[in-house]
Design an enzyme around this catalytic site. Structure first.
Site, mmCIF file in Angstrom:
data_model
loop_
_atom_site.group_PDB
_atom_site.id
_atom_site.type_symbol
_atom_site.label_atom_id
_atom_site.label_comp_id
_atom_site.label_asym_id
_atom_site.label_seq_id
_atom_site.Cartn_x
_atom_site.Cartn_y
_atom_site.Cartn_z
ATOM 1 N N ALA A 22 -1.337 7.420 -13.681
ATOM 2 C CA ALA A 22 -0.452 8.140 -14.595
ATOM 3 C C ALA A 22 0.518 8.967 -13.751
ATOM 4 O O ALA A 22 0.251 9.252 -12.584
ATOM 5 C CB ALA A 22 -1.280 9.034 -15.506
ATOM 6 N N GLU A 55 -7.062 1.627 -14.688
ATOM 7 C CA GLU A 55 -7.497 1.596 -16.087
ATOM 8 C C GLU A 55 -6.672 0.584 -16.888
ATOM 9 O O GLU A 55 -7.192 -0.122 -17.751
ATOM 10 C CB GLU A 55 -7.400 3.009 -16.681
ATOM 11 C CG GLU A 55 -8.436 3.937 -16.039
ATOM 12 C CD GLU A 55 -8.250 5.399 -16.379
ATOM 13 O OE1 GLU A 55 -7.095 5.880 -16.317
ATOM 14 O OE2 GLU A 55 -9.245 6.079 -16.695
ATOM 15 N N GLU A 64 -8.675 10.572 -9.438
ATOM 16 C CA GLU A 64 -8.415 11.763 -10.248
ATOM 17 C C GLU A 64 -9.148 12.994 -9.736
ATOM 18 O O GLU A 64 -8.675 14.118 -9.893
ATOM 19 C CB GLU A 64 -8.792 11.509 -11.716
ATOM 20 C CG GLU A 64 -7.878 10.535 -12.453
ATOM 21 C CD GLU A 64 -8.285 9.072 -12.340
ATOM 22 O OE1 GLU A 64 -9.111 8.728 -11.462
ATOM 23 O OE2 GLU A 64 -7.780 8.257 -13.144
ATOM 24 N N GLY A 99 -4.864 5.654 -13.622
ATOM 25 C CA GLY A 99 -4.420 4.969 -14.842
ATOM 26 C C GLY A 99 -3.976 3.537 -14.569
ATOM 27 O O GLY A 99 -4.022 2.693 -15.464
HETATM 28 C C1 HXC Z 1 3.879 10.453 -9.798
HETATM 29 C C2 HXC Z 1 3.825 9.273 -7.829
HETATM 30 C C3 HXC Z 1 2.511 8.835 -8.109
HETATM 31 C C4 HXC Z 1 1.905 9.271 -9.345
HETATM 32 C C5 HXC Z 1 3.113 8.010 -6.218
HETATM 33 N N1 HXC Z 1 4.156 8.733 -6.662
HETATM 34 N N2 HXC Z 1 2.092 8.070 -7.077
HETATM 35 N N3 HXC Z 1 4.495 10.074 -8.676
HETATM 36 N N4 HXC Z 1 2.634 10.096 -10.127
HETATM 37 N N5 HXC Z 1 0.688 8.870 -9.713
HETATM 38 C C6 HXC Z 1 5.455 8.937 -5.997
HETATM 39 C C7 HXC Z 1 5.336 9.884 -4.837
HETATM 40 O O1 HXC Z 1 5.358 11.229 -5.273
HETATM 41 C C8 HXC Z 1 6.562 9.524 -4.046
HETATM 42 O O2 HXC Z 1 7.698 10.111 -4.653
HETATM 43 C C9 HXC Z 1 6.670 8.009 -4.260
HETATM 44 O O3 HXC Z 1 5.899 7.729 -5.422
HETATM 45 C C10 HXC Z 1 6.069 7.226 -3.104
HETATM 46 O O4 HXC Z 1 4.743 7.678 -2.878
HETATM 47 P P1 HXC Z 1 4.203 8.179 -1.474
HETATM 48 O O5 HXC Z 1 3.058 9.082 -1.738
HETATM 49 O O6 HXC Z 1 5.302 8.715 -0.629
HETATM 50 O O7 HXC Z 1 3.716 6.792 -0.832
HETATM 51 P P2 HXC Z 1 2.492 6.539 0.171
HETATM 52 O O8 HXC Z 1 2.458 7.589 1.249
HETATM 53 O O9 HXC Z 1 2.629 5.118 0.571
HETATM 54 O O10 HXC Z 1 1.172 6.732 -0.713
HETATM 55 C C11 HXC Z 1 0.919 5.860 -1.824
HETATM 56 C C12 HXC Z 1 -0.231 6.428 -2.678
HETATM 57 C C13 HXC Z 1 0.104 7.908 -3.057
HETATM 58 C C14 HXC Z 1 -1.542 6.369 -1.896
HETATM 59 C C15 HXC Z 1 -0.342 5.537 -3.906
HETATM 60 O O11 HXC Z 1 1.422 7.954 -3.621
HETATM 61 C C16 HXC Z 1 -0.849 8.516 -4.014
HETATM 62 O O12 HXC Z 1 -1.953 8.942 -3.666
HETATM 63 N N6 HXC Z 1 -0.446 8.621 -5.281
HETATM 64 C C17 HXC Z 1 -1.206 9.305 -6.323
HETATM 65 C C18 HXC Z 1 -2.389 8.468 -6.774
HETATM 66 C C19 HXC Z 1 -3.208 9.188 -7.834
HETATM 67 O O13 HXC Z 1 -3.711 10.302 -7.627
HETATM 68 N N7 HXC Z 1 -3.340 8.563 -8.979
HETATM 69 C C20 HXC Z 1 -4.070 9.122 -10.145
HETATM 70 C C21 HXC Z 1 -3.102 9.812 -11.066
HETATM 71 S S1 HXC Z 1 -3.931 10.605 -12.369
HETATM 72 P P3 HXC Z 1 8.799 10.937 -3.821
HETATM 73 O O14 HXC Z 1 9.713 11.462 -4.871
HETATM 74 O O15 HXC Z 1 8.043 11.960 -3.057
HETATM 75 O O16 HXC Z 1 9.399 9.882 -2.946
HETATM 76 C C22 HXC Z 1 -4.289 9.392 -13.440
HETATM 77 C C23 HXC Z 1 -5.042 9.814 -14.675
HETATM 78 C C24 HXC Z 1 -5.048 8.717 -15.702
HETATM 79 O O17 HXC Z 1 -3.969 8.253 -13.277
HETATM 80 C C25 HXC Z 1 -5.479 9.249 -17.021
HETATM 81 C C26 HXC Z 1 -5.064 8.341 -18.159
HETATM 82 C C27 HXC Z 1 -3.615 8.308 -18.432
#
Ligand code: HXC
Length: 258
Positions: A66, A112, A132, A109
């Site tokens: 998400a 999911e 998460e 997400g």
């Molecule tokens: C918003 C995101 C994002 C996310 C990545 N980006 N994941 N933005 N929400 N979930 C954005 C980053 O901020 C960044 O933007 C750009 O995408 C590239 O990501 P980087 O982090 O620079 O890339 P990298 O170093 O290659 O790392 C990739 C990654 C990392 C490992 C996937 O981005 C990451 O850990 N993302 C978050 C994963 C996460 O926690 N997911 C769970 C979300 S909560 P900028 O602007 O800085 O370039 C969830 C709850 C679901 O899903 C509940 C039901 C709906």
């Protein structure tokens, strides 16, 4: 069809390919993307000329979860009133089979969403996780339920409580995905699998999908009863007569979806 280009659609014969299109954000699933995806799937589901869908992201990320930035400052009430996770339920009501073609990150997400599809085909470099816990929350769209049913309690606990990430090979070993293929082949192989499925009897596909999904939701006796009704129901279809006659006549059946 709703078009903000957050979801790209390509149709080839009886297969629709849907591509999540926020590559700059690792396909983070914001509200606009989720609504566009579900509206698009529902519209395509009503099109009898289509038999199967492939849902994919980019080579780097199926979806990284998400959109964290969108929900960072939300209150519980905001989440409830916007029904933030509600759109995720809509994919479970799609009648046609959906194959998730996963490459790169498949997180939160995103995982999911992939698990809400009917099959997952993974590129060998794909990585699956529920991170998460790193954000001070937990999965909210099936990541404790569908994941546990797929991989079992032991692995699900590690993923949900300690951010264990599964490689594609591990995901196959634990039953999360159907198939792992070389990175360069995942789209081609997913489309080929979808074409094979799309050529099958449409009503039997629809009812078979529904019945398998019911197995995860209901008691055995109820599931068996529903299965039997569905099986009997298919005997009112032209395709059942065609399929069984074609077998006896040693020819290929010509499915009508009727
Ligand atoms: C918003 C995101 C994002 C996310 C990545 N980006 N994941 N933005 N929400 N979930 C954005 C980053 O901020 C960044 O933007 C750009 O995408 C590239 O990501 P980087 O982090 O620079 O890339 P990298 O170093 O290659 O790392 C990739 C990654 C990392 C490992 C996937 O981005 C990451 O850990 N993302 C978050 C994963 C996460 O926690 N997911 C769970 C979300 S909560 P900028 O602007 O800085 O370039 C969830 C709850 C679901 O899903 C509940 C039901 C709906």
């Amino acid at each position: 069809m709703p078009k903000n280009d957050l979801v790209l659609v390509e149709i080839k014969d009886r297969v629709a390919l849907l591509t999540l299109n926020r590559p700059e954000a690792m396909n983070a699933l914001n509200s606009a993307l989720m609504l566009e995806l579900m509206d698009t799937l529902e519209e395509l589901d009503r099109d009898d000329s289509l038999g199967c869908f492939v849902l994919t992201g980019s080579a780097k990320a199926f979806a990284a979860g998400a959109d964290i930035k969108e929900m960072a400052e939300a209150s519980s009430i905001d989440m409830l009133l916007k029904d933030h996770i509600g759109p995720f339920d809509r994919i479970t009501r799609i009648g046609k089979p959906i194959i998730a073609a996963v490459s790169g990150w498949c997180l939160g997400g995103g995982n999911e969403l992939a698990m809400s599809c009917d099959m997952i085909l993974a590129a060998e470099g794909a990585k699956f996780g529920q991170p998460e816990i790193n954000l001070g929350v937990m999965p909210g769209a099936g990541g404790t339920q569908r994941l546990t049913r797929a991989v079992g309690k032991a692995i699900a606990m590690e993923m949900v409580l300690n951010n264990r990430t599964l490689s594609a090979a591990e995901a196959l070993q634990y039953g999360l995905v159907n198939k792992v293929v070389p990175d360069e082949r995942y789209m081609e192989d997913a489309l080929a699998l979808a074409a094979e499925i799309a050529a099958r009897a449409p009503l039997a596909l629809r009812m078979g999908k529904q019945a398998v999904n019911r197995a995860l939701e209901t008691h055995l006796a109820d599931g068996i009863a529903e299965e039997r009704h569905a099986f009997y129901f298919l005997f009112s279809s032209e395709d059942q007569k065609e399929g069984m006659r074609a077998f006896s006549e040693k020819r290929k059946p010509d499915w009508k979806g009727k």
